[in-house]
Design a protein around this motif. Structure first.
Motif, short mmCIF file in Angstrom:
data_model
loop_
_atom_site.label_atom_id
_atom_site.label_comp_id
_atom_site.label_asym_id
_atom_site.label_seq_id
_atom_site.Cartn_x
_atom_site.Cartn_y
_atom_site.Cartn_z
N LYS A 137 0.83 -1.21 0.00
CA LYS A 137 0.00 0.00 0.00
C LYS A 137 0.87 1.26 0.00
N LYS A 138 1.93 1.25 0.81
CA LYS A 138 2.84 2.40 0.86
C LYS A 138 3.52 2.60 -0.50
N GLU A 139 4.01 1.51 -1.09
CA GLU A 139 4.68 1.61 -2.38
C GLU A 139 3.74 2.10 -3.47
N GLU A 140 2.48 1.65 -3.41
CA GLU A 140 1.48 2.10 -4.38
C GLU A 140 1.22 3.60 -4.23
N THR A 141 1.12 4.07 -3.00
CA THR A 141 0.91 5.51 -2.75
C THR A 141 2.09 6.32 -3.28
N HIS A 142 3.31 5.84 -3.04
CA HIS A 142 4.50 6.55 -3.52
C HIS A 142 4.56 6.54 -5.04
N ARG A 143 4.12 5.42 -5.64
CA ARG A 143 4.13 5.33 -7.10
C ARG A 143 3.14 6.33 -7.70
N ILE A 144 1.94 6.45 -7.11
CA ILE A 144 0.95 7.41 -7.60
C ILE A 144 1.47 8.83 -7.44
N ALA A 145 2.10 9.10 -6.29
CA ALA A 145 2.65 10.44 -6.05
C ALA A 145 3.75 10.77 -7.06
N GLU A 146 4.58 9.79 -7.37
CA GLU A 146 5.65 10.00 -8.34
C GLU A 146 5.09 10.23 -9.74
N ALA A 147 4.02 9.51 -10.09
CA ALA A 147 3.41 9.67 -11.41
C ALA A 147 2.77 11.04 -11.56
N ASN A 148 2.25 11.58 -10.46
CA ASN A 148 1.57 12.88 -10.51
C ASN A 148 2.44 14.01 -9.99
N ARG A 149 3.75 13.83 -10.02
CA ARG A 149 4.66 14.85 -9.52
C ARG A 149 4.54 16.17 -10.28
N ALA A 150 4.15 16.09 -11.54
CA ALA A 150 4.01 17.31 -12.36
C ALA A 150 2.88 18.21 -11.85
N LEU A 151 1.94 17.63 -11.08
CA LEU A 151 0.81 18.41 -10.58
C LEU A 151 1.06 19.00 -9.20
N ALA A 152 2.28 18.88 -8.69
CA ALA A 152 2.59 19.31 -7.32
C ALA A 152 2.40 20.80 -7.11
N HIS A 153 2.45 21.59 -8.18
CA HIS A 153 2.29 23.03 -8.01
C HIS A 153 0.84 23.42 -7.72
N PHE A 154 -0.12 22.48 -7.83
CA PHE A 154 -1.52 22.77 -7.53
C PHE A 154 -1.85 22.69 -6.04
N ARG A 155 -0.93 22.17 -5.23
CA ARG A 155 -1.23 22.02 -3.80
C ARG A 155 -1.38 23.35 -3.11
N ARG A 156 -2.23 23.36 -2.10
CA ARG A 156 -2.48 24.63 -1.38
C ARG A 156 -1.93 24.55 0.01
#
Length: 156
Positions: A137-156
């Motif tokens: 589960k942890k590795e899956e979460t990290h994989r999703i975060a890595e795949a969506n790293r380009a969207l990190a500038h949308f965080r508030r």
């Protein structure tokens, strides 16, 4: 904005036998329908099984499992221009520990086995080794975060 003052951070109490906050956090998360004594029995039985299998301190196995399970990034769903995106967010150690405990208990509940103490002890041993459902589960979460790293500038 709230008109009242901010809530004070409360530290978790420690359990009566091991005098450990992490064990108490685990007990409070395993709790079902307010049966805290049953939750304590499950945790202590699981730690006893670990002690019998490994011949080491079960608290060190628990700490190592939680340390291996603690994520450093999580994904949060945000609406961006009409579509929902998974945005990676860095999380602190307290929130990471809470997620690790939640994943550990979820994976233990899904395991096949006779009782919860055995399922929890085997999941803790697997997590300390670096395998098992919670690690997945942890590795899956990290994989999703890595795949969506380009969207990190949308965080508030």
């Amino acid at each position: 904005m709230s008109r009242r003052g901010t809530a004070k951070k409360r530290t978790a109490k420690s359990d009566p036998i091991y005098r450990n906050r992490l064990v108490n956090m685990l007990v409070n998360r395993i709790l079902k329908r307010g049966k805290k004594s049953l939750a304590y029995q499950i945790i202590y039985r699981a730690l006893k099984i670990i002690h019998q299998k490994k011949e080491t301190n079960p608290l060190s196995v628990l700490r190592q499992a939680i340390r291996r399970l603690t994520p450093y990034v999580a994904v949060k769903a945000r609406r961006v221009k009409g579509s929902t995106r998974q945005i990676p967010i860095e999380i602190g150690s307290t929130k990471g520990r809470v997620l690790a405990i939640r994943w550990l208990l979820g994976a233990a509940r899904k395991r096949p086995g006779r009782n919860m103490a055995e399922k929890l002890s085997s999941e803790l041993l697997d997590a300390a080794k670096g395998s098992g459902g919670a690690i997945r589960k942890k590795e899956e979460t990290h994989r999703i975060a890595e795949a969506n790293r380009a969207l990190a500038h949308f965080r508030r």
